[in-house]
Design an enzyme around this catalytic site. Structure first.
Site, PDB file in Angstrom:
ATOM      1  CB  CYS A 134     -30.234 -40.293 -16.685  1.00 45.00           C
ATOM      2  SG  CYS A 134     -31.023 -41.901 -16.920  1.00 45.00           S
ATOM      3  N   PRO A 135     -29.492 -41.714 -13.576  1.00 43.19           N
ATOM      4  CG  PRO A 135     -30.745 -42.740 -11.900  1.00 43.19           C
ATOM      5  CD  PRO A 135     -30.756 -41.586 -12.857  1.00 43.19           C
TER       6      PRO A 135
END
Length: 751
Positions: A134-135
């Site tokens: 997940c960025p």
């Protein structure tokens, strides 16, 4: 975030997480500053309290999802994966709940990834139960932080719904003052909340489905278990419970900033023992005993080295000259002794024959005389080559065919019994020269032979014709058809032979047995000549096959005798010329030698007094033996010389057969000017091997004396009473030539 420590700083990867944190914290802060005061007065003070609690929950889960270890597996060390890196297959299958699950080899981390594990390309690590990277939180979502990520999505969704709802309530009550600051800030917060509400609510709904089904984002996207059964599902309630309420998985890697020394004592390590004595129970052939051994490392290593380096002792080196001395003084009693005379040998040598340890070969003493035929006849070597190839090796090479006969007297453990040779030479003279003479029809021939005993040489244990010099053939020598039986008279066996590998007395067993079943033997020269019938050389050569010799089984003495034969070849040629010249000067043909007076059997039968067919001259009769009786001496001068055809000689080749067919035997005086090749050649050794025990020695009474006792009563094959008999030819004993053979054996040659 934790994986960024110690690595190169990359600001770009923090932009999404910084934006998310700024929007979250900023929007909530604006909501509490500009909207919550009116909501506290107009609606309820619980509204700001509720939003504050939800916001804290969102912020906590966001922080946990961002900074928590997702479940990274440590990489394999260089020394750990060096053996498996290039040889390992790409995939490996395991069975989980009856379902095959494929594991893939990770080329970066150098191990097989466990089920549901995947390598994150952003973090460059293998993460347990990898979901996705997940960025917005700048971290991988794995087994350890998926719960917080899921709760973050849920709480954020709830928080966004609350902020948007309470902001809409504030705007609806302030429609106439939209240009006011409080209303404008509330509209901005509602726009931001509404803008991110759709993706956050979509992501939250997606993960709610994954949790309910017990899958990860990676499994869902890649299509794993799409057409089959998920082995990791626990049901809807079980999956939710496992995600939200299961214990936290342990961490596999340590924080590089915290290196805590831990003292680990594995259970498989044994405590160090002192140098005390330890009782060791040793089993030795069923006998158990306790031995106190030192437990020191040096003593144990010494025991191992001793057991490894210890080799079996070599067999005793055979001394040729010492064995000759011991053989001159030993007899068959040592061979028949119950105590073994062979030294104990290791296992690797005990199945090989030991040469020279048992006195099976007896050599001449210096007082005994040996009369040898030195005419360079290749036929003598031909018969020497056919010398019992089953009981001892045949070592004559083709280029030695012209060598004289006395090469058989070389010093070797396989050589002939010279005492038996001298004691039976007179009987060979009678038989060999009369092989083609027609026997009397009604006379039953009796041969005094020494046949191997049935218990010693059974037919089942005899080796084949082409048997080699192996241990079996040494202990159980077989008798060739040409040796055991006369070819001209199949029913009449020839003289037996004495194997050099068995005592002489073992071959004497059947002597008295044959005398019991037979009548008084006749000693007519005709009968003896018929008993020792001859064959043509072509049929004999076709019948006898060359015997292969295993030279690795031969003793050192035999190998030395092969090398020494070439040295004796020149000496034999010189002796051949001298002996032949003296032999040509002799003038009497002794052809009908009888047995000595002391022979234990009865007188000759009447068959011996019948007319004697023509006999052939032999050079054996010219050398060293005086006539036995006046009757024989007188009959020797009246014999008629008959021509010898090529069919009666064993030693003629293509050209020699035609010459001997035309040549009549004359007195040696008339033949003195002939070439050596035209001299009549003695077939004395044509059919019987020189190693045969003489008929005189074997025809004794069942009382068997030692070989030394017999040898003391005989000189040159005659009894002592006859040795002083005056010679019929004055030139017969004109000189005696001494020849020293191999091993110090001295031969006296009467010329």
């Amino acid at each position: 975030m934790p994986n960024s420590v110690g690595k190169r700083f990359k600001p770009t990867k923090y932009i999404p997480v910084s934006t998310a944190a700024t929007l979250l914290v900023g929007s909530t802060t604006l909501f509490f500053v500009f909207t919550c005061p009116w909501l506290t007065k107009a609606v309820s003070p619980v509204v700001p309290l509720y939003n504050g609690i939800v916001f804290l929950f969102v912020l906590a889960n966001f922080s946990m999802a961002t900074f928590m270890d997702p479940g990274v597996f440590p990489r394999a060390d260089e020394d750990e994966d060096k053996d498996d890196d290039f040889r390992a297959p790409l995939y490996k299958n395991v069975e989980i709940k009856g379902i095959q699950v494929r594991m893939k080899w990770c080329a970066t981390c150098h191990f097989y990834r466990p089920p549901r594990c995947s390598h994150c390309s952003v973090c460059d690590n293998c993460v347990e139960e990898f979901d996705h990277h997940c960025p917005w939180v700048n971290n991988c979502i794995g087994r350890r932080n998926y719960r917080y990520f899921f709760l973050f999505l849920l709480s954020l969704s709830v928080h966004m719904v609350g902020v948007f709802s309470f902001g809409l309530l504030f705007v609806l009550h302030h429609l106439e003052t939209l240009s006011a600051l409080h209303t404008t800030v509330t509209l901005v917060v509602m726009c931001v909340t509404g803008l991110f509400f759709i993706p956050v609510m979509g992501l939250t709904g997606f993960h709610m489905v994954l949790v309910a089904r017990g899958r990860t984002t990676n499994e869902q996207v890649t299509g794993k278990f799409r057409g089959g059964v998920n082995p990791f599902t626990r049901g809807c309630g079980g999956n939710v419970k496992h995600v939200l309420c299961s214990p936290l998985a342990p961490r596999y890697i340590a924080d590089p900033r915290k290196k805590i020394p831990v003292t680990v004592t594995p259970p498989f390590l044994r405590p160090d023992l002192s140098n005390r004595h330890i009782s060791v129970k040793v089993s030795d052939n069923g006998i158990h005993s306790n031995i106190l051994r030192s437990k020191s490392k040096t003593s144990l290593n010494g025991m191992d080295d001793k057991s490894i380096d210890a080799q079996p002792p070599l067999p005793p080196k055979a001394d040729r000259y010492n064995q000759i001395k011991s053989q001159l003084t030993s007899s068959e009693e040592s061979s028949l002794s119950s105590k073994p005379t062979n030294p104990s040998t290791p296992a690797m040598f005990k199945y090989r024959p030991s040469f020279g340890t048992m006195p099976k070969v007896h050599y001449h003493a210096t007082g005994e005389k040996i009369v040898m035929c030195e005419n360079g006849n290749p036929s003598a070597v031909l018969e020497e080559r056919s010398h019992d190839y089953r009981s001892e090796p045949n070592l004559d090479l083709p280029d030695y065919r012209s060598a004289p006969l006395h090469r058989t007297y070389q010093s070797s453990p396989f050589q002939l019994d010279s005492f038996s040779t001298t004691s039976r030479s007179f009987s060979l003279k009678q038989g060999v020269n009369r092989a083609d003479c027609t026997p009397l029809g009604g006379t039953k021939h009796e041969t005094i032979t020494s046949t191997p005993h049935r218990g010693v040489f059974s037919p089942g244990t005899l080796s084949g014709r082409n048997s080699s010099l192996s241990y079996d053939s040494l202990l159980t020598p077989s008798v060739a058809p040409s040796i055991g039986e006369c070819a001209a008279h199949p029913g009449v066996p020839s003289m037996g032979f004495h194997s050099p590998y068995l005592p002489t007395k073992m071959c004497h067993v059947r002597g008295p047995e044959l005398q019991r079943h037979a009548g008084p033997p006749s000693y007519s020269p005709v009968h003896i000549g018929a008993m020792y019938g001859r064959q043509s050389p072509l049929s004999r050569e076709r019948e006898r096959d060359p015997s292969p010799v295993r030279y690795d089984n031969l003793s050192k003495t035999i190998m030395a005798s092969i090398q020494e034969r070439k040295e004796f070849e020149e000496r034999e040629k010189l002796m051949h010329r001298h002996v032949q010249g003296y032999a040509n000067d002799s003038g009497v043909f002794d052809t009908a030698y009888g047995l000595p007076h002391g022979y234990p059997d009865g007188p000759r039968g009447p068959a011996s007094r019948e007319p004697t067919p023509p006999v052939c001259a032999s050079r054996d009769n010219l050398m060293g033996y005086p006539p036995r009786t006046p009757v024989l001496r007188s009959s020797a001068s009246s014999l008629v010389r008959a021509p010898r055809t090529s069919t009666t000689s064993l030693h003629t080749d293509g050209g020699g057969m035609n010459r001997t067919a035309e040549l009549q035997y004359r007195s040696p005086v008339h033949q003195s000017h002939q070439s050596p090749t035209s001299v009549p050649r003695s077939p004395s050794y044509a059919h019987q091997k020189v190693a045969f025990i003489s008929a005189l020695e074997r025809a004794d009474s069942p009382h068997l004396g030692t070989r030394e006792d017999i040898g003391q009563g005989k000189v040159n094959g005659q009894l002592k009473g006859q040795y002083g008999t005056p010679s019929g030819t004055p030139s017969r004993h004109t000189s005696v030539k001494k020849v020293t053979g191999v091993g110090g054996t001295t031969y006296e040659i009467s010329v």
